[in-house]
Motif scaffolding. Structure first.
Motif, PDB file in Angstrom:
ATOM      1  N   ALA A 171       0.825  -1.204   0.000  1.00  0.00           N
ATOM      2  CA  ALA A 171       0.000   0.000   0.000  1.00  0.00           C
ATOM      3  C   ALA A 171       0.861   1.256   0.000  1.00  0.00           C
ATOM      4  O   ALA A 171       0.554   2.239  -0.690  1.00  0.00           O
ATOM      5  N   LEU A 172       1.960   1.239   0.754  1.00  0.00           N
ATOM      6  CA  LEU A 172       2.874   2.384   0.761  1.00  0.00           C
ATOM      7  C   LEU A 172       3.481   2.598  -0.623  1.00  0.00           C
ATOM      8  O   LEU A 172       3.604   3.737  -1.093  1.00  0.00           O
ATOM      9  N   ASP A 173       3.856   1.503  -1.284  1.00  0.00           N
ATOM     10  CA  ASP A 173       4.382   1.608  -2.655  1.00  0.00           C
ATOM     11  C   ASP A 173       3.323   2.165  -3.597  1.00  0.00           C
ATOM     12  O   ASP A 173       3.598   3.055  -4.407  1.00  0.00           O
ATOM     13  N   SER A 206      -5.998   5.608  -5.722  1.00  0.00           N
ATOM     14  CA  SER A 206      -4.719   5.858  -5.050  1.00  0.00           C
ATOM     15  C   SER A 206      -4.787   7.050  -4.098  1.00  0.00           C
ATOM     16  O   SER A 206      -4.148   7.049  -3.044  1.00  0.00           O
ATOM     17  N   ALA A 207      -5.561   8.077  -4.453  1.00  0.00           N
ATOM     18  CA  ALA A 207      -5.677   9.242  -3.573  1.00  0.00           C
ATOM     19  C   ALA A 207      -6.373   8.870  -2.261  1.00  0.00           C
ATOM     20  O   ALA A 207      -5.989   9.325  -1.181  1.00  0.00           O
ATOM     21  N   GLN A 208      -7.382   8.019  -2.355  1.00  0.00           N
ATOM     22  CA  GLN A 208      -8.094   7.556  -1.159  1.00  0.00           C
ATOM     23  C   GLN A 208      -7.178   6.713  -0.285  1.00  0.00           C
ATOM     24  O   GLN A 208      -7.168   6.848   0.951  1.00  0.00           O
ATOM     25  N   LEU A 209      -6.390   5.852  -0.923  1.00  0.00           N
ATOM     26  CA  LEU A 209      -5.441   5.017  -0.185  1.00  0.00           C
ATOM     27  C   LEU A 209      -4.394   5.881   0.504  1.00  0.00           C
ATOM     28  O   LEU A 209      -4.060   5.670   1.677  1.00  0.00           O
ATOM     29  N   GLN A 210      -3.880   6.877  -0.219  1.00  0.00           N
ATOM     30  CA  GLN A 210      -2.869   7.747   0.363  1.00  0.00           C
ATOM     31  C   GLN A 210      -3.420   8.499   1.571  1.00  0.00           C
ATOM     32  O   GLN A 210      -2.761   8.617   2.610  1.00  0.00           O
ATOM     33  N   SER A 222     -10.485  -2.666  -3.327  1.00  0.00           N
ATOM     34  CA  SER A 222     -10.901  -1.376  -3.875  1.00  0.00           C
ATOM     35  C   SER A 222      -9.844  -0.306  -3.619  1.00  0.00           C
ATOM     36  O   SER A 222      -9.500   0.482  -4.510  1.00  0.00           O
ATOM     37  N   LEU A 223      -9.305  -0.282  -2.416  1.00  0.00           N
ATOM     38  CA  LEU A 223      -8.300   0.714  -2.077  1.00  0.00           C
ATOM     39  C   LEU A 223      -7.037   0.566  -2.926  1.00  0.00           C
ATOM     40  O   LEU A 223      -6.375   1.560  -3.245  1.00  0.00           O
ATOM     41  N   MET A 224      -6.709  -0.663  -3.293  1.00  0.00           N
ATOM     42  CA  MET A 224      -5.473  -0.911  -4.020  1.00  0.00           C
ATOM     43  C   MET A 224      -5.596  -0.643  -5.524  1.00  0.00           C
ATOM     44  O   MET A 224      -4.613  -0.723  -6.251  1.00  0.00           O
ATOM     45  N   LEU A 261      -6.760   2.046  11.064  1.00  0.00           N
ATOM     46  CA  LEU A 261      -7.437   3.177  11.681  1.00  0.00           C
ATOM     47  C   LEU A 261      -8.359   3.868  10.682  1.00  0.00           C
ATOM     48  O   LEU A 261      -8.066   3.933   9.487  1.00  0.00           O
ATOM     49  N   THR A 262      -9.451   4.401  11.186  1.00  0.00           N
ATOM     50  CA  THR A 262     -10.439   5.075  10.353  1.00  0.00           C
ATOM     51  C   THR A 262     -10.373   6.579  10.584  1.00  0.00           C
ATOM     52  O   THR A 262     -10.636   7.035  11.704  1.00  0.00           O
TER      53      THR A 262
END
Length: 203
Positions: A66-68, A110-114, A103-105, A180-181
């Motif tokens: 996810a960080l990548d 990507s903006a939501q994941l970040q 979905s996040l990946m 965390l949310t």
């Protein structure tokens, strides 16, 4: 606002978070011994910077991907200023609702994941001794706060248990058992039970 500016802004507001933690701690008696370290159920061994430590552990493969995917790996590898990463384990990511992680990946998210991951970054070191026995908010890179509770065992960050902690070459890592949310708020205290009605005297 760029990610770097966002994190720098968080650093500027972090100075107010430390006192918030300290203010919630009752003053100990003069003769009391220092607080014992909070119990940790998972050992994490420092292995260089934050990213290298996560890789060496082998229990953060999803977080590393996810960080990548969100271009944050270099942020957690930088040498200065030191950071604190609140690191969900693979099991924590796998416990997300069905389909949420996939979905996040996706590239289009990507903006939501970040945004989610930046909420797990504190733009300053947070040594364990700074939060043990204390409770209060600490500002994250997202600009909002997480609630750290070092007065309980295990220590908690929001509604996640802290499983382990390590001080590494460029900051600190807190291992947590939930993702965390952003926007999480502590549950309201349970309402007091209503008093029993007074007994009616017999006629």
């Amino acid at each position: 606002m760029t990610l770097t500016r966002l994190l720098l802004t968080a650093a500027a507001t972090l100075a107010f978070a430390g006192p918030a933690l300290a203010q919630t701690q009752a003053a100990p008696p003069a003769a009391s011994a220092p607080a014992a370290p909070a119990a940790m159920s998972m050992s994490i061994t420092p292995a260089g910077d934050i990213a290298d430590t996560l890789k060496a552990s082998g229990q953060f493969t999803i977080l590393l991907k996810a960080l990548d995917a969100s271009n944050l790996t270099q942020v957690v590898k930088r040498a200065s200023p030191p950071l604190t990463l609140l690191a969900p384990t693979d099991a924590a990511f796998q416990a997300l609702p069905a389909g949420q992680l996939d979905s996040l990946m996706k590239t289009e998210n990507s903006a939501q994941l970040q945004a989610l991951l930046v909420y797990h970054v504190i733009n300053a070191p947070v040594p364990l001794g700074q939060v043990q026995g204390k409770k209060g908010p600490v500002v994250t890179g997202a600009g909002s706060s997480v609630q750290i509770d070092g007065t309980v065992t295990p220590m908690m960050i929001n509604d996640a248990n802290v499983l382990g902690q390590a001080q590494v070459a460029n900051g600190d890592v807190y291992v947590i058992d939930k993702v965390l949310t952003p926007g999480w708020t502590p549950p309201a205290a349970a309402a007091a039970a209503p008093a029993a009605p007074a007994a009616t005297p017999a006629p």
